[in-house]
Design a protein around this motif. Sequence first.
Motif, PDB file in Angstrom:
ATOM      1  N   UNK A  61       0.805  -1.222   0.000  1.00 51.26           N
ATOM      2  CA  UNK A  61       0.000   0.000   0.000  1.00 51.26           C
ATOM      3  C   UNK A  61       0.841   1.276   0.000  1.00 51.26           C
ATOM      4  N   UNK A  62       1.891   1.381   0.831  1.00 51.66           N
ATOM      5  CA  UNK A  62       2.700   2.611   0.823  1.00 51.66           C
ATOM      6  C   UNK A  62       3.352   2.882  -0.536  1.00 51.66           C
ATOM      7  N   UNK A  63       3.770   1.829  -1.238  1.00 52.68           N
ATOM      8  CA  UNK A  63       4.387   2.004  -2.553  1.00 52.68           C
ATOM      9  C   UNK A  63       3.363   2.497  -3.575  1.00 52.68           C
ATOM     10  N   UNK A  64       2.197   1.879  -3.558  1.00 44.72           N
ATOM     11  CA  UNK A  64       1.138   2.260  -4.492  1.00 44.72           C
ATOM     12  C   UNK A  64       0.722   3.704  -4.253  1.00 44.72           C
ATOM     13  N   UNK A  65       0.597   4.081  -2.994  1.00 44.67           N
ATOM     14  CA  UNK A  65       0.194   5.451  -2.666  1.00 44.67           C
ATOM     15  C   UNK A  65       1.239   6.462  -3.124  1.00 44.67           C
ATOM     16  N   UNK A  66       2.506   6.125  -2.953  1.00 44.08           N
ATOM     17  CA  UNK A  66       3.580   7.047  -3.354  1.00 44.08           C
ATOM     18  C   UNK A  66       3.597   7.240  -4.861  1.00 44.08           C
ATOM     19  N   UNK A  67       3.406   6.168  -5.597  1.00 48.97           N
ATOM     20  CA  UNK A  67       3.420   6.254  -7.054  1.00 48.97           C
ATOM     21  C   UNK A  67       2.170   6.953  -7.577  1.00 48.97           C
ATOM     22  N   UNK A  68       1.047   6.708  -6.933  1.00 49.02           N
ATOM     23  CA  UNK A  68      -0.191   7.392  -7.305  1.00 49.02           C
ATOM     24  C   UNK A  68      -0.056   8.891  -7.091  1.00 49.02           C
ATOM     25  N   UNK A  69       0.571   9.280  -5.983  1.00 51.72           N
ATOM     26  CA  UNK A  69       0.786  10.693  -5.685  1.00 51.72           C
ATOM     27  C   UNK A  69       1.686  11.339  -6.737  1.00 51.72           C
ATOM     28  N   UNK A  70       2.695  10.604  -7.178  1.00 52.94           N
ATOM     29  CA  UNK A  70       3.594  11.116  -8.215  1.00 52.94           C
ATOM     30  C   UNK A  70       2.827  11.451  -9.493  1.00 52.94           C
ATOM     31  N   UNK A  71       1.852  10.628  -9.840  1.00 52.64           N
ATOM     32  CA  UNK A  71       1.152  10.782 -11.115  1.00 52.64           C
ATOM     33  C   UNK A  71       0.062  11.841 -11.100  1.00 52.64           C
ATOM     34  N   UNK A  72      -0.349  12.297  -9.940  1.00 52.88           N
ATOM     35  CA  UNK A  72      -1.454  13.267  -9.863  1.00 52.88           C
ATOM     36  C   UNK A  72      -1.244  14.500 -10.726  1.00 52.88           C
TER      37      UNK A  72
END
Length: 246
Positions: A61-72
């Motif tokens: 979950x922390x990895x997915x959240x970090x990458x999702x934040x990058x793409x915003x």
Amino acid sequence: MALNTFYKVVIGVAVAVVVILAIALPIALLCCGDAGRQTLGLKAIPGENILIKEGDLDSVKPYVEKMTELLKPYMEMPNKKEVINCNSTVRPQGDQVCNYPVSSLSICGSSTNFGFNGSTPCVLLTLTMDESFRPTPYESLNEVPKDVPRDLRSDMEESLENGKLRKGIWVDCNNEYLYTPQPLFPDYYYDNVDAVGYLPPIVAAMFKLTNKKNEDVKVECRLWAKDIDSADERSKVSFTLRLNGE
């Protein structure tokens, strides 16, 4: 007229504050630099040490959240008037910046949780440059050094257009991989790096860990261009992947 004790105390405190700031500010700047400035060179997201527990979605979950934040901010780019769709002939001018379509990440996009739900996690690579770090692209295969990895040379050969390489900075990671959209940071993304709203391009690398459970998979990704110095830390990035399971 002599100063009374109260004013002496006030002046003393003010002087002490000025002295502390005079010492602390240069140290802070030396330590931390400009917080708003992006670090130059090749970077890997989500980080250096990536540990996945098979079947445990909370572990990723922390990895997915970090990458999702990058793409915003990338997802918001098409809504801005200064953003254009670039290619080798359509390049940014004035205040324009190149759009980076997140759909080009394909199977390494947010819709698949960047591959972290299974045994094929993706790492997002970004390359930030300014005039102090501007490698020169290869023009043809004849300019590519003999020690370029075999798989990367194959990718280069497949990209040939009228005998010429696509212009940009190539990237290769020393492990099993699948790149999307391709192992190249196109040069037109670096025509206008100082423009407001600029974002660097992304290359996603997918790693197959099915047959590498319970072992550290050490990866180094490296840039390839004419004047890249292999000793330049900005031209490479390292990280470790591990899939724990039965």
